[in-house]
Enzyme design. Sequence first.
Site, PDB file in Angstrom:
ATOM      1  N   GLN A  55      -4.831  -1.712   9.579  1.00  0.00           N
ATOM      2  CA  GLN A  55      -4.528  -2.995   8.918  1.00  0.00           C
ATOM      3  C   GLN A  55      -5.093  -4.158   9.735  1.00  0.00           C
ATOM      4  OE1 GLN A  55      -3.353  -3.245   5.961  1.00  0.00           O
ATOM      5  NE2 GLN A  55      -2.996  -5.446   5.824  1.00  0.00           N
ATOM      6  N   ASP A 102     -11.038   2.567   4.114  1.00  0.00           N
ATOM      7  CA  ASP A 102     -11.345   1.137   3.958  1.00  0.00           C
ATOM      8  C   ASP A 102     -12.840   0.930   3.751  1.00  0.00           C
ATOM      9  OD1 ASP A 102      -9.226  -0.952   6.067  1.00  0.00           O
ATOM     10  OD2 ASP A 102      -9.489  -0.875   3.910  1.00  0.00           O
ATOM     11  N   LYS A 110       0.850  -1.221   0.000  1.00  0.00           N
ATOM     12  CA  LYS A 110       0.000   0.000   0.000  1.00  0.00           C
ATOM     13  C   LYS A 110       0.868   1.246   0.000  1.00  0.00           C
ATOM     14  CE  LYS A 110      -3.652  -2.645   2.106  1.00  0.00           C
ATOM     15  NZ  LYS A 110      -4.356  -3.095   3.313  1.00  0.00           N
TER      16      LYS A 110
HETATM   17  N1  LIG Z   1      -7.780  -2.802   6.806  1.00  0.00           N
HETATM   18  C1  LIG Z   1      -7.456  -3.682   5.827  1.00  0.00           C
HETATM   19  N2  LIG Z   1      -7.800  -3.405   4.552  1.00  0.00           N
HETATM   20  C2  LIG Z   1      -7.458  -4.259   3.532  1.00  0.00           C
HETATM   21  O1  LIG Z   1      -7.791  -3.993   2.370  1.00  0.00           O
HETATM   22  C3  LIG Z   1      -6.731  -5.426   3.832  1.00  0.00           C
HETATM   23  C4  LIG Z   1      -6.411  -5.678   5.173  1.00  0.00           C
HETATM   24  N3  LIG Z   1      -6.758  -4.785   6.145  1.00  0.00           N
HETATM   25  N4  LIG Z   1      -5.741  -6.804   5.515  1.00  0.00           N
HETATM   26  C5  LIG Z   1      -5.260  -7.722   4.512  1.00  0.00           C
HETATM   27  C6  LIG Z   1      -6.105  -7.695   3.282  1.00  0.00           C
HETATM   28  C7  LIG Z   1      -5.433  -8.309   2.073  1.00  0.00           C
HETATM   29  N5  LIG Z   1      -5.365  -7.226   1.120  1.00  0.00           N
HETATM   30  C8  LIG Z   1      -4.736  -7.372  -0.127  1.00  0.00           C
HETATM   31  C9  LIG Z   1      -4.437  -6.287  -0.896  1.00  0.00           C
HETATM   32  C10 LIG Z   1      -3.794  -6.446  -2.126  1.00  0.00           C
HETATM   33  C11 LIG Z   1      -3.423  -7.691  -2.555  1.00  0.00           C
HETATM   34  C12 LIG Z   1      -2.709  -7.857  -3.850  1.00  0.00           C
HETATM   35  O2  LIG Z   1      -2.320  -6.871  -4.461  1.00  0.00           O
HETATM   36  N6  LIG Z   1      -2.500  -9.110  -4.303  1.00  0.00           N
HETATM   37  C13 LIG Z   1      -1.789  -9.370  -5.556  1.00  0.00           C
HETATM   38  C14 LIG Z   1      -0.639 -10.332  -5.289  1.00  0.00           C
HETATM   39  C15 LIG Z   1       0.339  -9.707  -4.342  1.00  0.00           C
HETATM   40  C16 LIG Z   1       1.412 -10.745  -3.968  1.00  0.00           C
HETATM   41  O3  LIG Z   1       2.052 -11.226  -4.903  1.00  0.00           O
HETATM   42  O4  LIG Z   1       1.482 -11.040  -2.765  1.00  0.00           O
HETATM   43  C17 LIG Z   1      -2.710 -10.027  -6.587  1.00  0.00           C
HETATM   44  O5  LIG Z   1      -3.725 -10.609  -6.151  1.00  0.00           O
HETATM   45  O6  LIG Z   1      -2.390  -9.942  -7.776  1.00  0.00           O
HETATM   46  C18 LIG Z   1      -3.710  -8.795  -1.784  1.00  0.00           C
HETATM   47  C19 LIG Z   1      -4.372  -8.643  -0.567  1.00  0.00           C
HETATM   48  C20 LIG Z   1      -5.907  -6.106   1.639  1.00  0.00           C
HETATM   49  N7  LIG Z   1      -6.314  -6.314   2.869  1.00  0.00           N
END
Ligand SMILES: Nc1nc(=O)c2c([nH]1)NC[C@@H]1CN(c3ccc(C(=O)N[C@@H](CCC(=O)O)C(=O)O)cc3)C=[N+]21
Length: 283
Positions: free
Chosen positions: A98, A121, A54
């Site tokens: 988070q 969020d 982020k």
């Molecule tokens: N308050 C809060 N808000 C959130 O939005 C939040 C959170 N907590 N806790 C954890 C989860 C998880 N999350 C992700 C965000 C981006 C990818 C992302 O960009 N994933 C890539 C892969 C990244 C990699 O390679 O690890 C994809 O799917 O292509 C994944 C997971 C947001 N979260």
Amino acid sequence: MSAKVIDGKAIAQNIRLSIKEQIEKIREDGKRAPCLAVILVGNDPASEVYVGHKKKACASIGIESRSLELPGDISQDELSKHVKALNDDPAIDGILLQLPLPKHLIPEIAIDLIDPDKDVDGLTAMNQGLLVWKRPGLVSCTPAGVMELIRSTGVKVEGARAVVMGRSVLVGAPIATMLCNAGATVNCLNSKTVNGPELTRQADILVVATGVHRLVRGDHIKPGAVVIDVGMHRHDGKLSGDVVYDEAKDVAGHITPVPGGVGPMTIAMLMRNCLTAYSKNNL
Ligand SMILES: Nc1nc(=O)c2c([nH]1)NC[C@@H]1CN(c3ccc(C(=O)N[C@@H](CCC(=O)O)C(=O)O)cc3)C=[N+]21
């Protein structure tokens, strides 16, 4: 016939580019950049990775970010004090707590303390309620990203039969609300649903947010359907979702990959919410 891949990475990149251009204009006008505060409680390795993503995304488009790293044994009251201080800080436009939090902390208490105008969020009861009322507010990132991906297919949502698997507050519930608001006929499935595949096979739009690895098989999908896989599972360093992609891609009309589908959109929607929150108080 193989499904068209919904390229979340490319769509997210376009959204981020347009936000970057808007921020460049803001800076040319001599105004400060939007600023996001990320609160990280404890040292959960996955959370540290996501917070890193982020902050990198913020830097790449000109959004300032501040990290507030708090000890994993912090009390609920201490955490509340930090959230309130960020609410009162005029230099902070967005606040993200988070998740998950350490077990002894109650997330909704901390989340609901966040000023709804800074709740990038979109998780406060206020913003979730505004969504139900179809009134303007900050919408939760992953659900908003899912809707952008569905819209990118050009498939008509109004009147479509949609199935949402999973009913979490973070994902399933707001997605079902957004699909209802867009005029779809929505069926919400959960772990108690009997004959789930019978229902998923009727879905023109299938959103899978169960957290169960490779739950949805090819023969659970209506030929030609839009399939959005919100799952994220890491096995031997490889990411995959709740849908068995190799089977689903031969049945669906459109499908999101994991990685490269919903994940990047979550980040892009967070960036968009930061600009929205900033604009409300600064433009
Ligand atoms: N308050 C809060 N808000 C959130 O939005 C939040 C959170 N907590 N806790 C954890 C989860 C998880 N999350 C992700 C965000 C981006 C990818 C992302 O960009 N994933 C890539 C892969 C990244 C990699 O390679 O690890 C994809 O799917 O292509 C994944 C997971 C947001 N979260």
